[in-house]
Design an enzyme around this catalytic site. Structure first.
Site, PDB file in Angstrom:
ATOM      1  N   SER B 325       0.797  -1.231   0.000  1.00 16.28           N
ATOM      2  CA  SER B 325       0.000   0.000   0.000  1.00 16.28           C
ATOM      3  C   SER B 325       0.822   1.269   0.000  1.00 16.28           C
ATOM      4  CB  SER B 325      -0.915   0.009   1.217  1.00 16.28           C
ATOM      5  OG  SER B 325      -1.724  -1.136   1.182  1.00 16.28           O
ATOM      6  N   HIS B 370     -15.260  -0.464   2.787  1.00 19.00           N
ATOM      7  CA  HIS B 370     -15.148   0.851   3.374  1.00 19.00           C
ATOM      8  C   HIS B 370     -16.330   1.738   3.063  1.00 19.00           C
ATOM      9  CE1 HIS B 370     -10.870  -0.415   3.355  1.00 19.00           C
ATOM     10  NE2 HIS B 370     -10.793   0.321   4.449  1.00 19.00           N
ATOM     11  N   CYS B 383      -7.838   1.930   1.273  1.00 17.92           N
ATOM     12  CA  CYS B 383      -8.877   1.131   0.640  1.00 17.92           C
ATOM     13  C   CYS B 383      -8.388   0.555  -0.681  1.00 17.92           C
ATOM     14  CB  CYS B 383     -10.122   1.994   0.388  1.00 17.92           C
ATOM     15  SG  CYS B 383     -11.369   1.132  -0.586  1.00 17.92           S
TER      16      CYS B 383
END
Lengths: 378, 629
Positions: B325, B370, B383
């Site tokens: 991420s 989310h 997300c």
């Protein structure tokens, strides 16, 4: 003596006036001065070649004083006494040589020394004097020139010690001893035909000599023929000494400035190869002076030979003088690459005692021949 | 004799006199011959022999330069030269090697290690270069050898400067080390410049700056004797010493990073975004580089090589991990720059994403989804669905093109030898390496930094610094400047940079603001490192471990630890005026927020003067909430 030739008369006159004192103690002024000059120069060179080690010079000086003392002592012995002792000395020498072969010490791969407890003695040096004395003694019994049986006897008497010395093995001394015998024969007036015959015989025997030579002796001959073949082995001496001499040029690099010599490139530089040091440091000019000095000494010896009053004295003085030249020529020839490497020192220059003592005793004998002329006449 | 007549006597005297004259002539001829020979040697060939005589005594000897020293930003010595004496054997000059060594062993102690090292170095040596049989001779041993040295032709005592690394493990991967030049290296260097030099940089900074550190060889003409002993120097060209190298690296920071990682395996890279200077670069575990300088023993080397922790492996510049991420801020910026998203645009995250017409579901790390997320929330809460969607819209070509500008998939160009490129997948790459066409699904995986996507911690730090600089990419550098010893003038190493252009500078604000919220928002994945003292922008990440040990279920406890995900965190601070950018990797560390971020915080605190973060042992569940996929 009415028949005395003019030069002798002049000689005698000179003796009485200029060289009176020296003559009375049986020394020859011309020879003495030349010998002292040569030895003095030798000390300078030894100092340089020995890495300016004053101890080496001191040792050499001690030997010189001893040798000059012996020379003066021998000069007192009249030639007829020398003649009488010649053969006895020869026999003694030969016995010693046999003793060396049987019990001698090995030094540098050769048996040359006899340890007598107090002193180490090298009998081959004795023969350098005993052989010319004996040949002179032998030939002085009959009118000159000698006849063939006497010649053969003289050759035989010469070859016995020569073979014993060659067996040690000491090629250099053997060469000097054999030439001493032969040169006395030459002075004795050996006919040219006989000389030719001897020469041919020697060249016929030479290949046989190759067969009985030691390996190192053969190697020396081979490297003489082609020194570059083994630049780090046996050819090293020759190459390095030629570099030293050649780089000296006409005027030389100057005393104590020889790089070849001081940087240890030159082997045996204060003994057998000291001539290369002279060539490097004093150049061609210095060498000419040295050779002139040698020539003067030889010339004076030959004059004494020519003017000697008895047969034995003539033969002995001539033989010893010419052996001295052989010394000079063999050593310089070897160092300059004209001759193969043979262990012969540069006479009266090289560091080392035995040859110097022998040589100066020889000059003592020559002086004796010169200075006892009157006595012989009366 | 007395009976011979007067006439006979005169005849005899004439005969002898004639012979004496003939002898004199022969002597004169002999001496003349000799003089001619000497004339030939001393006059004709004088030049020739003069040259030979010079050749004989004058040898040209290389004088190796002293290697430059290495200092950290505050002048702490990191690499020093230590004078030592070693016993060397020149193989070409020794006849019976075994006998020589055995005889030497009676003089100075030579143990099995010495012999083993000798055998090893012997194989790598250059011709006529000595090979050390004993190192670090004591004065006593030197004296003992000096007395007996003449018995050992070809064996010499050599004084040389040997490299030491006083900080040992702390700088091992960064500096690398020097070692003896081997045959392979001989073919790559200017051998004349290395005549007399025995050591060469084998890795790290030592290798990268070899030319600066080594200097230029000098020469001296020396007079030698027949045995090769040097007597005096005739002429000399002194060597140009190697330049001292001054680093950006700050040992205080480096130590903080080392301590922060503790016993965990991992890497920390901190860069000053203003100049690209590497402030700290740590790979744990580490090793002692001094072992390598004189040749490491086989036992020591095997221990290092086969350790499961791989201490020799430089995780910072050579460790290639899926960035996870941590790439999301960059992808987001690419989306903004290419117009496929805006700060306001939202995506609905139901917990998974499917490509139109395909049944495969790409999952978000949060199973429940989310809900509706905009760009900021997508970064703050990491997300995945938002980025699947964005990556899908951008397509791999645009994604690849944009991310390349931040240095992904290529060497940063740092002055550490052996840096690896990582891998930024592309259509071209897949065709070339796998001989397959690109599948749209793969684009989605690239969008969240997983799959084939690989980046080194160094690349992540450089990309983060670029983000902090709002697009100004500076090639990271360890070395700030070089200086000749004794000189005052420093030569700075040049900055290499380029710009990442976006059409609207506000795009930077959007992404950086979102990264700030990662730390400052109560929902941020790195909220536990929030500090009132300065503002941090960051992003957590998790990189999945593809372990080969999946079948080895028997060693469960051991393997399961090694199979845990790697924790990642990138950050820069202060947000308003960034002075430090950090990338942290903790192998099998689990979660970026809880495991990697505190390490980054401690490094930033140390640099920015913040109070050291106190780890809260009773962390709540919410604290552990972090990104994943």
């Amino acid at each position: 003596m009415a028949t005395k030739d003019i030069s002798s008369r002049l000689d005698e006159n000179a003796d009485m006036t200029q060289r009176g004192l020296l003559r009375r103690i049986h020394l020859d002024a011309l020879l003495l001065v030349a010998l002292l000059a040569l030895c003095g120069f030798g000390l300078l060179v030894v100092y340089s070649a020995g890495d300016q080690d004053i101890i080496i010079v001191e040792r050499q000086l001690t030997r010189l004083i001893l040798a000059f003392g012996l020379m003066a002592a021998v000069a007192q012995v009249p030639p007829h006494l020398l003649r009488r002792w010649s053969f006895a000395l020869y026999l003694f020498g030969v016995v010693m040589l046999i003793a060396v072969l049987l019990f001698g010490d090995v030094g540098k791969g050769a048996q040359r020394w006899l340890d007598l407890g107090i002193v180490r003695f090298q009998p081959s040096e004795l023969l350098k004097l005993a052989v010319p004395m004996t040949v002179a003694w032998l030939l002085s019994e009959r009118p000159l020139p000698p006849r063939l049986p006497w010649i053969l006897l003289a050759v035989m008497l010469t070859l016995i010690p020569v073979l014993l010395i060659a067996k040690q093995p000491d090629l250099g001394t053997a060469l000097l001893v054999v030439s001493a015998g032969v040169l006395v024969l030459f002075i004795a007036g050996l006919s040219w035909w006989t000389i030719l015959g001897l020469g041919l015989t020697v060249s016929a025997i030479a290949p046989l000599a190759w067969l009985i030579m030691h390996d190192y002796q053969r190697a020396r001959v081979l490297t003489f023929l082609n020194p570059e073949s083994d630049p780090l082995g046996t050819g090293y001496h020759i190459i390095q000494s030629q570099i030293a001499i050649g780089s000296g040029g006409i005027s030389g690099k100057g005393w104590l400035n020889g790089t070849q010599s001081h940087l240890e490139f030159l082997p045996e530089r204060h003994t057998d190869f000291i001539f290369a040091v002279i060539g490097e440091e004093f150049g061609f000019a210095g060498i000419l002076v040295l050779l002139a000095l040698y020539f003067f000494i030889i010339l004076r010896g030959l004059m004494i030979t020519a003017h000697a009053h008895d047969r034995y004295g003539r033969l002995l003085a001539g033989g010893l003088t010419l052996v001295f030249f052989v010394y000079v020529f063999v050593n310089t020839g070897m160092v300059t690459g004209l001759l193969p490497v043979v262990g012969v020192p540069l006479p009266l220059i090289s560091y080392g005692g035995t040859s110097m003592v022998t040589l100066l005793i020889g000059f003592g004998m020559i002086m004796s021949v010169e200075t006892h002329k009157k006595k012989a006449r009366t | 004799m007395r009976l011979t007549s007067l006439e006979e006597r005169q005849r005899e005297q004439r005969l002898v006199a004639t012979r004496a004259i003939v002898s004199a002539i022969i002597v004169l001829l002999g001496l003349l011959l000799l003089s001619l020979r000497l004339l030939h040697l001393q006059v004709d060939r004088h030049e020739h022999f003069t040259v030979l005589s010079k050749d004989n005594r004058v040898k040209i000897q290389p004088v190796p330069p002293a290697r430059g020293l290495i200092f950290d930003a505050k002048g702490i010595l990191l690499a020093d030269n230590h004078p030592t004496f070693s016993l060397e054997i020149t193989l070409e000059k020794v006849e019976d090697l075994a006998a020589t060594i055995d005889e030497l062993a009676q003089l100075v102690p030579i143990d099995a290690n010495d012999r083993a090292r000798f055998e090893r170095l012997k194989r790598q040596r250059m011709r006529f270069q000595g090979v050390p049989i004993r190192l670090n001779l004591t004065p006593k041993e030197m004296a003992r050898f000096a007395v007996n040295g003449h018995r050992f032709p070809g064996v010499d005592v050599r004084a040389e400067l040997v490299r030491t690394y006083p900080l040992v493990e702390a700088t091992a991967h960064v500096l690398g080390y020097v070692g003896r030049i081997n045959e392979r290296e001989m073919t790559q260097i200017d051998t004349s410049n290395y005549a007399g030099t025995h050591f060469i940089g084998k890795g790290g900074l030592e290798k990268a700056h070899e030319d600066v550190l080594h200097g230029r060889v000098g020469y001296q003409q020396v007079e030698v004797n027949a045995r090769g002993r040097i007597l005096r120097t005739l002429e000399s060209t002194p060597p140009t010493p190697g330049q001292d190298v001054f680093l950006y690296l700050d040992m205080t920071l480096q130590r903080v990073a080392i301590d922060a990682l503790g016993e965990r395996r991992g890497a920390v890279v901190a860069i000053d975004p203003r100049n690209g200077g590497v402030l700290a670069m740590v790979s744990k575990p580490s090793y002692d580089p001094n072992l390598f300088v004189e040749g490491i023993t086989q036992a020591d080397y095997n221990a290092l090589l086969h350790s499961p922790d791989k201490p020799l492996f430089d995780r910072a510049a050579r460790g290639q991990y899926p960035p996870g991420s941590t790439v999301k801020p960059f992808v987001a910026l690419g989306g903004l720059a290419s117009g496929f998203t805006t700060a306001r645009k939202t995506v609905f995250c139901s917990g998974s994403f499917s490509l139109p017409g395909q049944s495969h579901r790409f999952r978000c790390w949060r199973k429940g989804g989310h809900g509706t997320v905009n760009l900021e929330r997508a970064i703050v809460e990491s997300c995945d669905v938002y980025f699947y969607s964005l990556a899908n819209q951008m397509g791999i070509d645009r994604l690849h093109g944009f991310l390349s500008q931040f240095g992904f998939g290529m060497r940063t160009g740092i002055d550490v030898a052996g840096e690896l490129t990582g891998l930024l997948p592309s259509r071209e790459w897949k065709q070339r390496v796998r001989r397959q066409s690109w599948y749209p699904g793969e684009t989605l995986i690239v969008g969240i930094g997983q799959g084939s996507f690989l980046a080194t911690p160094l690349q992540l730090a450089a990309a983060t610094a670029t983000m902090a600089n709002r697009g100004y990419f500076i090639q990271p550098r360890l070395a700030r400047a070089s200086r000749f010893p004794g000189a005052t003038k420093e030569t700075p190493f040049p900055l290499v940079s380029h710009r990442v252009e976006v059409s609207d500078p506000h795009y930077w604000d959007s992404v950086i603001s979102a990264m700030t919220q990662v730390v400052e928002s109560p929902r941020g994945t790195a909220k536990r490192i929030r500090t009132p003292e300065y503002r941090i922008a960051g992003k957590t990440g998790t990189s999945q471990v593809f372990t080969i040990g999946q079948k080895q279920t028997y060693h469960e406890s051991k393997i399961s630890e090694r199979m845990r995900d790697h924790a990642l965190f990138i950050a820069f601070a202060p947000v308003e005026d960034p002075r430090i950018a950090v990338a942290v990797l903790v192998e099998n560390g689990g979660h970026g927020g809880s495991d990697a971020a505190p390490v980054a915080r401690r490094v930033m605190d140390a640099y920015l003067g913040g109070s050291t973060l106190i780890e809260t042992p009773g962390a709540t569940d919410a604290d552990h909430e972090s990104d994943g996929d």
